[in-house]
Structure formats: C-alpha cells, structure tokens
Design a protein around this motif. Sequence first.
Motif, mmCIF file in Angstrom:
data_model
loop_
_atom_site.group_PDB
_atom_site.id
_atom_site.type_symbol
_atom_site.label_atom_id
_atom_site.label_comp_id
_atom_site.label_asym_id
_atom_site.label_seq_id
_atom_site.Cartn_x
_atom_site.Cartn_y
_atom_site.Cartn_z
ATOM 1 N N GLN A 146 0.872 -1.215 0.086
ATOM 2 C CA GLN A 146 0.092 -0.010 0.082
ATOM 3 C C GLN A 146 0.861 1.396 -0.174
ATOM 4 O O GLN A 146 0.390 2.313 -0.352
ATOM 5 N N PHE A 147 2.016 1.269 0.408
ATOM 6 C CA PHE A 147 2.928 2.287 0.469
ATOM 7 C C PHE A 147 3.377 2.438 -0.902
ATOM 8 O O PHE A 147 3.828 3.441 -1.655
ATOM 9 N N LEU A 148 4.320 1.291 -1.231
ATOM 10 C CA LEU A 148 5.004 1.222 -2.720
ATOM 11 C C LEU A 148 3.983 1.863 -3.974
ATOM 12 O O LEU A 148 4.584 2.575 -4.696
ATOM 13 N N ARG A 149 2.685 1.310 -3.882
ATOM 14 C CA ARG A 149 1.557 1.876 -4.716
ATOM 15 C C ARG A 149 1.209 3.224 -4.524
ATOM 16 O O ARG A 149 0.245 3.516 -5.474
ATOM 17 N N PRO A 154 1.811 9.536 -0.625
ATOM 18 C CA PRO A 154 2.513 9.760 -2.133
ATOM 19 C C PRO A 154 3.661 8.800 -2.226
ATOM 20 O O PRO A 154 4.635 8.944 -1.146
ATOM 21 N N ALA A 155 4.100 8.229 -3.189
ATOM 22 C CA ALA A 155 5.141 7.488 -3.419
ATOM 23 C C ALA A 155 5.741 7.350 -4.653
ATOM 24 O O ALA A 155 4.732 7.783 -5.624
ATOM 25 N N VAL A 174 9.235 7.614 -0.493
ATOM 26 C CA VAL A 174 7.812 7.280 0.240
ATOM 27 C C VAL A 174 7.549 8.772 1.034
ATOM 28 O O VAL A 174 8.581 9.317 1.696
ATOM 29 N N ALA A 175 6.613 9.578 1.066
ATOM 30 C CA ALA A 175 6.174 10.707 1.679
ATOM 31 C C ALA A 175 5.614 10.099 3.133
ATOM 32 O O ALA A 175 4.518 10.058 3.239
ATOM 33 N N HIS A 219 4.665 15.400 -6.407
ATOM 34 C CA HIS A 219 4.022 15.742 -5.243
ATOM 35 C C HIS A 219 4.473 16.946 -4.246
ATOM 36 O O HIS A 219 3.945 17.208 -3.304
ATOM 37 N N GLY A 220 5.351 17.804 -5.035
ATOM 38 C CA GLY A 220 5.679 18.905 -4.472
ATOM 39 C C GLY A 220 6.632 18.827 -3.236
ATOM 40 O O GLY A 220 6.477 19.815 -2.194
#
Length: 267
Positions: A146-149, A154-155, A174-175, A219-220
């Motif tokens: 769920q984090f890599l995707r 945001p990742a 990963v943010a 993602h800034g």
Amino acid sequence: MRDEFFGSPAQQGLQRRAAAMWTLLGDDPAYCCHGRAVGVTDPSPDSLAQQISLARLQGVSSCEGVSEGEVAARRDALQAAGLSLDEYVSWAGGIGAIQAAREVLASRSLPAGLTVGQVDADTPAEVMAQLDRVTASCEVLLPMGQFLRGLARPAACVYAQTDAGEVVATSAAVAQFHPDSCRGREFWWGMLATDDRHRGQGLALVLGAESMLRIVDGHGMTGFFTGIREGNAPSERLCTKLGLEATDRTIIISIAPEVFAAGSVTK
C-alpha cells in the motif's frame, strides 16, 4: 486490493502488524511510516514512551533524526525498556541534491535493453514479487504494497526491467510523514537494490535520481533523508554523487526481540 507483505516470514509478520497499527494511527501527525513499521515523527524525548510502546506492539519502531546531544539518553532509555537497538547515520538532501539528480538524468540513462517502470495501483503482483526477489537478494526489505503503490502516502517506486519483463533493479521514495506535520514535505528515499548480474552499470544512480525526482515533481516535496550504516562506503559514495550529505543526527530503530527475533529490519 489485498494487503501485500514482503520479505521473510518474520518480516512479513512485522509488516502485517504495522499495517494494523497504521489503520489506527495513520491520520495522526505524531506518527509516520514508509511501509516497514510505524514510527514517531518527533525525535525529541517527548516521543520516547510512544516509540517504546510501538516497538512492543509491532516488534519494531523507529525515530528518525535524533540529535547528537540526545542520542545517548534515548539509547539508554530504550535499552532499559528491554529493547534492542539498530542505528543508521541520517543523510539528508534538499535543493542541491534535487538539482544533482536532474543533472544525473540529463547525462545518463539506463543501458540498452532496460526500461524504467513505476509501481502504481495497477502494477501486477508478478512485478511486486520480482521487486521482492531483487531487494531480498540485497538484504533490503521491500516496504508493504500500500505504500509502494502510493495508496497510503504519495510514493515513487521505480524499477529497471529487461525487454523480457524481468525486474533487475529498483529504488523508492515515500512521503512518510503526515502532510500536516512539521515534516510534511519531507520524504524517505532509498531501497536501492540491483541484481548481481547487472551491477556496475550505474543502475542505482539512475534509478535513485528517478525516484527522487518523480516524488518531488509529482507531489511537491522539498527535502528528504535516508539512513546509512556507519562505514558503508558504497552507499556513502552513491549518496554523495546525488548531493546528499551526512548529518549529525541518528536514526534509532528499537526492536522487541520477543516479538521480532531478527536483529535488524533491513540492510
């Protein structure tokens, strides 16, 4: 989409517990995660009790950016609570490193026969399994799906793939901090891993720059950090090429051996 956990059975168990903890704490800026275990955002002594509790519940918890003057006291308190420790030097990058990454990609690309892919919500399970294989071969733990995707935060997880569809190298960003926290525009970066057969071609440098810029531009984000074990000269050289610098801060990982028996989470 089903939960996706990676690594050894013990590491998958850690991620499973972390996923449950993230369901409870993911909306609280006091807590952070890039997909391995939930940690504390605040590196001050005020978060010590939370780090201890998280380690006892998950098996592992982290605190990134502990200042030089507070490292010894935090170590002592965590060990007094019965926890084992693992540590990394915190390396950081900002505008200069982002520019260095742009210069890398302006002058270098992957060798012929390799293309860049990025993990997203629709990436097939077979690709995720190949990422797991490559990272495990380098003793690096792949964060949960769920984090890599990019579903939890945001990742940008990128990988090099052959014309035959084989994944041979990867990097991710990963943010990990809540957007409302004081570190909301800062991201975790790393997970550099390359299959033995493809080392020496600069894949880690190119993919490291790719993951960095994709999360910055998409993602800034404005700054980032990674952890390097003291004395890991190859990682230090790569990070220096990308404009990162060693800081005087420490990433402290606390481990409850009765819950997570391994001495470390990742390389």
